[in-house]
Design an enzyme around this catalytic site. Sequence first.
Site, PDB file in Angstrom:
ATOM      1  N   ALA C  55      44.474   7.165  40.088  1.00 45.67           N
ATOM      2  CA  ALA C  55      45.516   6.151  39.945  1.00 45.67           C
ATOM      3  C   ALA C  55      46.749   6.521  40.763  1.00 45.67           C
ATOM      4  O   ALA C  55      47.184   5.763  41.640  1.00 45.67           O
ATOM      5  CB  ALA C  55      45.874   5.988  38.469  1.00 45.67           C
ATOM      6  N   ARG C 341      27.618   5.273  23.630  1.00 44.56           N
ATOM      7  CA  ARG C 341      28.169   6.600  23.375  1.00 44.56           C
ATOM      8  C   ARG C 341      28.636   6.819  21.947  1.00 44.56           C
ATOM      9  O   ARG C 341      28.367   7.850  21.341  1.00 44.56           O
ATOM     10  CB  ARG C 341      29.366   6.832  24.294  1.00 44.56           C
ATOM     11  CG  ARG C 341      28.979   6.978  25.720  1.00 44.56           C
ATOM     12  CD  ARG C 341      30.201   7.112  26.588  1.00 44.56           C
ATOM     13  NE  ARG C 341      29.774   7.261  27.967  1.00 44.56           N
ATOM     14  CZ  ARG C 341      30.594   7.358  28.996  1.00 44.56           C
ATOM     15  NH1 ARG C 341      31.897   7.302  28.805  1.00 44.56           N
ATOM     16  NH2 ARG C 341      30.130   7.499  30.205  1.00 44.56           N
ATOM     17  N   GLU C 436      44.447   6.216  33.351  1.00 42.88           N
ATOM     18  CA  GLU C 436      44.123   6.508  31.950  1.00 42.88           C
ATOM     19  C   GLU C 436      45.386   6.584  31.085  1.00 42.88           C
ATOM     20  O   GLU C 436      45.325   6.423  29.867  1.00 42.88           O
ATOM     21  CB  GLU C 436      43.325   7.818  31.858  1.00 42.88           C
ATOM     22  CG  GLU C 436      42.712   8.060  30.490  1.00 42.88           C
ATOM     23  CD  GLU C 436      41.786   9.276  30.413  1.00 42.88           C
ATOM     24  OE1 GLU C 436      41.292   9.736  31.467  1.00 42.88           O
ATOM     25  OE2 GLU C 436      41.562   9.761  29.284  1.00 42.88           O
ATOM     26  N   ARG C 446      35.499   2.535  26.036  1.00 42.90           N
ATOM     27  CA  ARG C 446      35.362   2.349  27.468  1.00 42.90           C
ATOM     28  C   ARG C 446      33.898   2.455  27.863  1.00 42.90           C
ATOM     29  O   ARG C 446      33.193   3.357  27.434  1.00 42.90           O
ATOM     30  CB  ARG C 446      36.159   3.406  28.219  1.00 42.90           C
ATOM     31  CG  ARG C 446      36.009   3.331  29.712  1.00 42.90           C
ATOM     32  CD  ARG C 446      36.831   4.376  30.409  1.00 42.90           C
ATOM     33  NE  ARG C 446      36.342   5.727  30.181  1.00 42.90           N
ATOM     34  CZ  ARG C 446      35.327   6.284  30.837  1.00 42.90           C
ATOM     35  NH1 ARG C 446      34.679   5.593  31.752  1.00 42.90           N
ATOM     36  NH2 ARG C 446      34.962   7.528  30.581  1.00 42.90           N
ATOM     37  N   LEU C 452      37.041   5.044  36.512  1.00 39.85           N
ATOM     38  CA  LEU C 452      37.307   5.258  37.933  1.00 39.85           C
ATOM     39  C   LEU C 452      37.705   3.927  38.554  1.00 39.85           C
ATOM     40  O   LEU C 452      38.641   3.834  39.355  1.00 39.85           O
ATOM     41  CB  LEU C 452      36.061   5.814  38.623  1.00 39.85           C
ATOM     42  CG  LEU C 452      35.557   7.153  38.075  1.00 39.85           C
ATOM     43  CD1 LEU C 452      34.332   7.618  38.851  1.00 39.85           C
ATOM     44  CD2 LEU C 452      36.635   8.217  38.144  1.00 39.85           C
TER      45      LEU C 452
HETATM   46  C1  LIG Z   1      34.251  15.160  32.661  1.00 37.40           C
HETATM   47  C2  LIG Z   1      34.644  13.722  32.888  1.00 37.40           C
HETATM   48  C3  LIG Z   1      33.721  12.844  33.466  1.00 37.40           C
HETATM   49  C4  LIG Z   1      34.074  11.508  33.689  1.00 37.40           C
HETATM   50  N1  LIG Z   1      33.144  10.682  34.271  1.00 37.40           N
HETATM   51  C5  LIG Z   1      33.505   9.403  34.548  1.00 37.40           C
HETATM   52  C6  LIG Z   1      32.609   8.532  35.230  1.00 37.40           C
HETATM   53  O1  LIG Z   1      31.505   8.909  35.596  1.00 37.40           O
HETATM   54  N2  LIG Z   1      33.014   7.268  35.506  1.00 37.40           N
HETATM   55  C7  LIG Z   1      34.237   6.833  35.138  1.00 37.40           C
HETATM   56  O2  LIG Z   1      34.547   5.683  35.440  1.00 37.40           O
HETATM   57  N3  LIG Z   1      35.098   7.620  34.490  1.00 37.40           N
HETATM   58  C8  LIG Z   1      34.773   8.896  34.194  1.00 37.40           C
HETATM   59  N4  LIG Z   1      35.670   9.711  33.540  1.00 37.40           N
HETATM   60  C9  LIG Z   1      37.010   9.223  33.234  1.00 37.40           C
HETATM   61  C10 LIG Z   1      37.895   9.244  34.475  1.00 37.40           C
HETATM   62  O3  LIG Z   1      37.532  10.315  35.296  1.00 37.40           O
HETATM   63  C11 LIG Z   1      39.381   9.401  34.161  1.00 37.40           C
HETATM   64  O4  LIG Z   1      39.734   8.515  33.191  1.00 37.40           O
HETATM   65  C12 LIG Z   1      40.240   9.088  35.377  1.00 37.40           C
HETATM   66  O5  LIG Z   1      39.791   9.820  36.489  1.00 37.40           O
HETATM   67  C13 LIG Z   1      41.699   9.372  35.128  1.00 37.40           C
HETATM   68  O6  LIG Z   1      42.432   9.240  36.335  1.00 37.40           O
HETATM   69  P1  LIG Z   1      44.011   9.289  36.343  1.00 37.40           P
HETATM   70  O7  LIG Z   1      44.414   9.104  37.765  1.00 37.40           O
HETATM   71  O8  LIG Z   1      44.527   8.333  35.369  1.00 37.40           O
HETATM   72  O9  LIG Z   1      44.409  10.722  35.820  1.00 37.40           O
HETATM   73  P2  LIG Z   1      44.083  12.231  36.355  1.00 37.40           P
HETATM   74  O10 LIG Z   1      43.039  12.228  37.400  1.00 37.40           O
HETATM   75  O11 LIG Z   1      43.881  13.058  35.157  1.00 37.40           O
HETATM   76  O12 LIG Z   1      45.413  12.663  37.077  1.00 37.40           O
HETATM   77  C14 LIG Z   1      46.563  13.037  36.398  1.00 37.40           C
HETATM   78  C15 LIG Z   1      47.596  13.454  37.413  1.00 37.40           C
HETATM   79  O13 LIG Z   1      48.861  13.544  36.803  1.00 37.40           O
HETATM   80  C16 LIG Z   1      49.464  14.784  37.047  1.00 37.40           C
HETATM   81  N5  LIG Z   1      50.231  15.095  35.840  1.00 37.40           N
HETATM   82  C17 LIG Z   1      49.824  15.060  34.555  1.00 37.40           C
HETATM   83  N6  LIG Z   1      50.842  15.365  33.731  1.00 37.40           N
HETATM   84  C18 LIG Z   1      51.918  15.586  34.502  1.00 37.40           C
HETATM   85  C19 LIG Z   1      53.273  15.932  34.244  1.00 37.40           C
HETATM   86  N7  LIG Z   1      53.729  16.087  33.010  1.00 37.40           N
HETATM   87  N8  LIG Z   1      54.097  16.105  35.304  1.00 37.40           N
HETATM   88  C20 LIG Z   1      53.659  15.948  36.575  1.00 37.40           C
HETATM   89  N9  LIG Z   1      52.396  15.593  36.863  1.00 37.40           N
HETATM   90  C21 LIG Z   1      51.539  15.421  35.845  1.00 37.40           C
HETATM   91  C22 LIG Z   1      48.341  15.724  37.351  1.00 37.40           C
HETATM   92  O14 LIG Z   1      48.783  16.777  38.183  1.00 37.40           O
HETATM   93  C23 LIG Z   1      47.357  14.798  38.050  1.00 37.40           C
HETATM   94  O15 LIG Z   1      47.694  14.725  39.423  1.00 37.40           O
HETATM   95  C24 LIG Z   1      35.342  11.043  33.303  1.00 37.40           C
HETATM   96  C25 LIG Z   1      36.249  11.923  32.724  1.00 37.40           C
HETATM   97  C26 LIG Z   1      35.913  13.250  32.503  1.00 37.40           C
HETATM   98  C27 LIG Z   1      36.906  14.144  31.863  1.00 37.40           C
END
Ligand SMILES: Cc1cc2nc3c(=O)[nH]c(=O)nc-3n(C[C@H](O)[C@H](O)[C@H](O)COP(=O)(O)OP(=O)(O)OC[C@H]3O[C@@H](n4cnc5c(N)ncnc54)[C@H](O)[C@@H]3O)c2cc1C
Lengths: 236, 279, 648
Positions: C55, C341, C436, C446, C452
């Site tokens: 994101a 799930r 997320e 979900r 993703l």
């Molecule tokens: C093991 C696993 C497998 C998965 N498999 C799938 C799948 O197959 N298909 C699917 O659709 N989804 C899957 N998911 C879910 C999906 O991967 C996540 O929901 C999604 O990638 C989250 O993306 P995001 O960009 O919101 O957060 P994240 O990728 O978690 O990024 C968070 C970012 O915020 C930063 N951050 C956090 N807190 C702070 C702070 N306080 N200060 C500064 N920076 C901060 C971090 O450094 C990071 O850069 C899976 C999740 C897991 C855990």
Amino acid sequence: MAVVTVTQPGQRRTPKAAKTSSVFKKVVMAVSGIIMVLYLIAHMIGNLKVFAGRESFNGYSEWIRTIGEPAVPAQTTLTIIRIVLLAAVIAHFWAAVSLWRQAKRARPNGYVTKKPVAQSYASRTMRWGGVIVGLFIVYHILDLTMGVANPEGPASTPYDRLVAGFSNPLITAVYVIALVLLGMHLRHGIWSATQTLGQSNKRREKTVNLFALVFSVVLIGGFLLVPFSVLFGLVG
Amino acid sequence: MTATREGASFASGTATDPAMAPHGMTLTLRIWRQRGPADKGRMVTYQLEDISPDMSFLEMLDVLNEKLILAGDDPVVFDHDCREGICGSCGLMINGTAHGRGTSGGPTTTCQLHMRKFKDGDTIDIEPWRASAFPVIKDLSVDRSALDRIIQSGGYISAPTGTAPEAHSILVPKKDSDAAFDAATCIGCGACVAACPNASSMLFTAAKVSHLGLVPQGQPERNDRVVNMVAQQDREGFGGCTNIGECSAACPKGISMENISRLNHDLLGALRAGARPKS
Amino acid sequence: MPLDLFTVGDPIADTKAPMDVPIGERWSTRRFRARLVNPANRRKLTVIVVGTGLAGGSAAATLGEAGYKVKNFWFHDSPRRAHSVAAQGGINAAKNYRNDGDSVHRLFYDTVKGGDFRSRENNVHRLAEVSVNIIDQCVAQGVPFAREYGGLLDNRSFGGAQVSRTFYARGQTGQQLLYGAYQALERQMAAGTVEQFARHEMLDLIVIDGRARGIVARNLITGEVSTHFADAVVLATGGYSNVFYLSTNAKGSNATAIWRAHKRGAYFANPCYTQIHPTCIPVKGDYQSKLTLMSESLRNDGRVWVPKERGDTRDPREIPEDERDYYLERIYPAFGNLVPRDIASRQAKNVCDEGRGVGPGGLGVYLDFGDAMQRLGRPAIEAKYGNLFDMYAQITGEDPYETPMRIYPAVHYTMGGLWVDYDLQSTIPGMFVIGEANFSDHGANRLGASALMQGLADGYFVLPNTMNDYLADGPFEKVDDSHPAVAEALQEVQGRVQKLLSINGNRTPASFHRELGRLMWDLCGMERSEESLRKALDRIPEIRQEFWTNLKVSGDQDTINPTLEHAGRVADFIELAELMCVDALHRAESCGGHFRAESQTPEGEALRDDENFAYVAAWEWTPEGAPPVLHHEVLEYEYVHLAQRSYK
Ligand SMILES: Cc1cc2nc3c(=O)[nH]c(=O)nc-3n(C[C@H](O)[C@H](O)[C@H](O)COP(=O)(O)OP(=O)(O)OC[C@H]3O[C@@H](n4cnc5c(N)ncnc54)[C@H](O)[C@@H]3O)c2cc1C
Ligand code: HEM
Ligand code: SF4
Ligand code: FES
């Protein structure tokens, strides 16, 4: 800082960054190495003339010095070969030293404990092995080419110098050690050069490695035949 | 507060768990402690008892750190995050091999190395990645932003959001796509640099050059990419590659030496075509 | 509901989605109506993006490209390490490349139904529309998706979907998508449009005159606490599964950014919606630091069972067929091992609660490939699942080709998050939340491969098109550290860091985190009841009290200090846990991942109560002592009709 480079066909000169790049140095090393290898092949085959007898061998030595005569003055071809080889040695040495220094700068403080996993003995001894081979080449030229370091002295014929030298087990030992090191240097060097020139891939890797091994063994074997034959009295 | 106690000796919390007791190992750890970039650093010895063979290596370090915190000492700083071998954060030199490869038998990430690979009474040396391009931040944590800057210098395809053509308008032969994927799995951990006797980042750079060079979308920028990325890695102060192969042997993602050859091939072609690095 | 736990405030509603046109036209209409920012003015507008996952990375790159001045913050060393990197399975898109009847409408329908009718139709429809652009974008960036021999993209069916709409890159889809976004981001950093703040943790939000105007961040290497200002702030900081201590999230995943923003006025929606993944490697011991997920695809060939007898400790290979209970096949003959799930997870818990669990502590069930090995042969199993089997062997030291795997559910994803409207703007004007970290698209459950999709939809396509409507009013008046609100926020953060270091008690942050996690797992985990939640709500304040009086953090403030970072995160988890329990307690129905023991069908299935609970619970923080305020956003279903899920 903008990043995308525009490729201009008109821009031909290699700027500094490209010339001193680590990959450029490797290419210099590979090309100069290959030139030396080509020479070594010819050199080794030439050496085998020893088995054809004194006349033949001295004749070969004479021939090298007179190729192209009378179109060109005596020694021309040999001089060209010498210049090219000297340039290759210098370029090779420059690149090696420069990469060596770069590596030192890249890790000034080593590990307390470090275990090699993949590197072969040959790859690990490239640098020191290379230096020893280099020193050997100097000695070799003083010994057999110029004769100054030879028991027979500079006034003798090449054949005599050779026989005199290799009759001494100590001198033979020096040659054997240096040649074995050279063999290892080449085994890794040939594989390394195919990598450096971008000609290797997973499929070819095995073949290249095998070739490098066979080539080095044959080349060094060919070289070693001469001193051993002298030592064991087969030639003399 | 920052004092580290030499020769501190601890028993792990699992000692109270009867199921764990018979398996508990006693280990001697020799860990590189360095307060900051300016500090010289040294190896400090710790004793740990009752380490379960089922623990991961990092969980073993967690146990040590819990003890250090309670004793008011500075815990050992190391990088880690996903603990499942994919984020590339972790990276320790363990008994002289990157990620403890020599211990586990095959390449792994530090977080996926488990204590069952060690024996009761073992001494384990733990050091940070060492390279001038990876300055130590503290203890076992190093700054690997040089790798990001190599990507910045050209490790991308310029595809502004919203301009993309329909995905199926680009066909990619499965063979190329699979090869590109293999190269693209590099997690940027830096083990290749750590293991390389020259401290060269060639395997990392080659993996990205290969990934993008193998797909049709990557062609327009191919020459400039390789020239700029190689220039940047030299600028960062990495060593030059001499094709030794320690990198690939340590790589947890199995990035092969073939990629380095491909980079060299691309680079020579690019230079011949007149591509020159941006200064 | 007992008024001591919360009070009820005014209802809340999204006002941005254009309801005067049919659902299929709402997104294009919104884009048309949203005001634009002239390219020359964009340079004068600063946007802070916190996070570099799918994101945040995609948003920062796209906004930078569009010409805004972007400041990007993350706590990792490199943007490429965000936990999105760990996603294995795949990403959905309504491309209908298989000609199997898929469409935007079907993806929309499946997602609303999969979310158990607790998501907002407008947002979900937009997600389905945008899904097709995501694949185009990623392919253009060079993401090496799986392909067929003809060179076309391969698809598979995932998570029980009846169409093949999941795009994947072997078992590393999240990694490859993240690297695509990361590379786009690095390109912008090189171009100077995105300024980078690596290893910076956001510790507070700066709100001035009702608008989000910046953040307070701590440089994790130097310990320096500093303020950063902007015309808008975007949070993309991921999920909060680590409230449970053990989860499939990374060790650093945290709720700190969203929690501090919540305390500054952003409503927190549906905090109790947690997804528990059925196929994880079970816990081995007290020292366990995280749980590892194994792709759900394993359930395609593996059969789940436990011994019929309680306390049967024989080697699984010695337990004869007729003494095994293949409970999923028994209870759900139609779907068998492929039930969703939440159902697979809860049934595993049930058999373990009966004392029939296997492995250490009886917390595990077998996932047996014996039949599949006989049917397909070992080479076929190796080709399909080799990397997963290796991972299992690496972690457990057992050979899954020889003996059945042991699996157990683990917390995996949090559907709840900060409340946002159709523009992805929170209740604090100028603060947007994506990925997320927000609550928007998945309702109470979900579907696989849709997180993703949502992260990239938000970052590449939605936010860059909605945010201009807000920014069109900018640039806002300049602010600096002298503003009282800024000074106050800065002081609060500094004071808190000082406080954490000075308590000097007897317990480490990890020990509190473990205790909290255990409590949440037992009392607010796969199954919740009024009794368990009340117990949790009694206990959490005690933990908080002890935390602030008996914590021990060693080391200094002015260097890298992971213990200090952890302590701050645990403090926030403790507060969030309490809100999760209040939310779970007030929602006296079962829906999706939220299973209330009191609300089930006679067969033990989740029973929704649409009459009373078809709403989003948006919680407002109230300062010390006062209970949180609940705001209802009523959910209306115009296009997908409310129906009970059934997998029998
Ligand atoms: C093991 C696993 C497998 C998965 N498999 C799938 C799948 O197959 N298909 C699917 O659709 N989804 C899957 N998911 C879910 C999906 O991967 C996540 O929901 C999604 O990638 C989250 O993306 P995001 O960009 O919101 O957060 P994240 O990728 O978690 O990024 C968070 C970012 O915020 C930063 N951050 C956090 N807190 C702070 C702070 N306080 N200060 C500064 N920076 C901060 C971090 O450094 C990071 O850069 C899976 C999740 C897991 C855990
Ligand atoms: C002056 C003495 C020499 C020194 C110091 C030296 C040193 C080196 C070094 C350091 C390398 C690179 C190591 C590596 O790739 O791992 C190298 C490569 C090589 N050497 Fe030498 N060497 C010497 C003499 C020779 C000779 C006499 C030959 C051949 C006859 C030779 C052939 C090669 C070849 C073919 C390579 C491979 C080039 C490449 O890696 O691309 N070298 N040498
Ligand atoms: S090439 Fe391998 S060792 Fe090097 S950074 Fe990438 S994954 Fe790590
Ligand atoms: S902690 Fe992520 S790869 Fe090891």
